[in-house]
Design a protein around this motif. Structure first.
Motif, PDB file in Angstrom:
ATOM      1  N   ASN A   1       0.832  -1.185   0.000  1.00  0.00           N
ATOM      2  CA  ASN A   1       0.000   0.000   0.000  1.00  0.00           C
ATOM      3  C   ASN A   1       0.879   1.253   0.000  1.00  0.00           C
ATOM      4  OD1 ASN A   1      -2.017   1.840   0.282  1.00  0.00           O
ATOM      5  ND2 ASN A   1      -2.647   1.205   2.329  1.00  0.00           N
TER       6      ASN A   1
ATOM      7  N   ARG B   1       0.036   4.028   1.206  1.00  0.00           N
ATOM      8  CA  ARG B   1      -0.308   4.840   2.377  1.00  0.00           C
ATOM      9  C   ARG B   1       0.384   4.372   3.658  1.00  0.00           C
ATOM     10  NH1 ARG B   1      -1.284   8.113  -0.923  1.00  0.00           N
ATOM     11  NH2 ARG B   1      -3.283   8.369  -1.889  1.00  0.00           N
ATOM     12  N   GLN B   2       1.406   3.557   3.550  1.00  0.00           N
ATOM     13  CA  GLN B   2       2.107   3.116   4.750  1.00  0.00           C
ATOM     14  C   GLN B   2       2.964   4.263   5.288  1.00  0.00           C
ATOM     15  OE1 GLN B   2       4.329  -0.220   3.499  1.00  0.00           O
ATOM     16  NE2 GLN B   2       5.741   0.917   2.213  1.00  0.00           N
TER      17      GLN B   2
END
Length: 131
Positions: free
Chosen positions: A63, A65-66
């Motif tokens: 991801n 969005r880590q």
């Protein structure tokens, strides 16, 4: 020396903006023609490999969005801080003869404060990349 009347007598007419308008039209025309030419002349083969996101040759994993390590932001802030310090040297370099010893001591204090901050940053280990 110029008097105030010399600056006040300068008049601008619409024709004096003609070179600016001409350059703006040329720039926009070049961009438009280039975009149209690449659209019509370029290849149009869309494959699944070409449509995926590409980032520096690294395959996409996980991801986006880590969380990112704070070290990246700290390094960027430190770069801006020390970059601004260098920018403040330009006015001193231009006027160093007029500033004399008083200006020299002020610049030495300025550099000293930033050097103390840099030593503090190094002692805290802010620039070490090992996790």
């Amino acid at each position: 020396m110029y008097t105030d009347t010399v600056f006040l007598s300068a008049t601008t007419t619409p024709f004096s903006y003609f070179p600016i308008v001409l350059q703006l039209i040329a720039a926009l025309g070049f961009v438009g023609i280039t975009m149209l030419a690449t659209h019509f002349l370029g290849p149009k083969r869309k494959t699944s490999d070409k449509l995926i996101n590409f980032e520096s040759g690294i395959e996409q994993r996980g991801n986006a969005r880590q969380p990112v390590a704070i070290k990246y932001f700290l390094t960027a802030i430190l770069f801006v801080l020390f970059d601004v310090e260098v920018i403040f040297f330009y006015p001193y370099a231009v006027n160093f003869k007029e500033l004399g010893w008083e200006g020299f001591t002020a610049v030495l204090m300025f550099v000293g404060f930033f050097l103390c901050g840099f030593i503090y940053i190094i002692k805290k280990g802010a620039l070490k990349w090992e996790d």
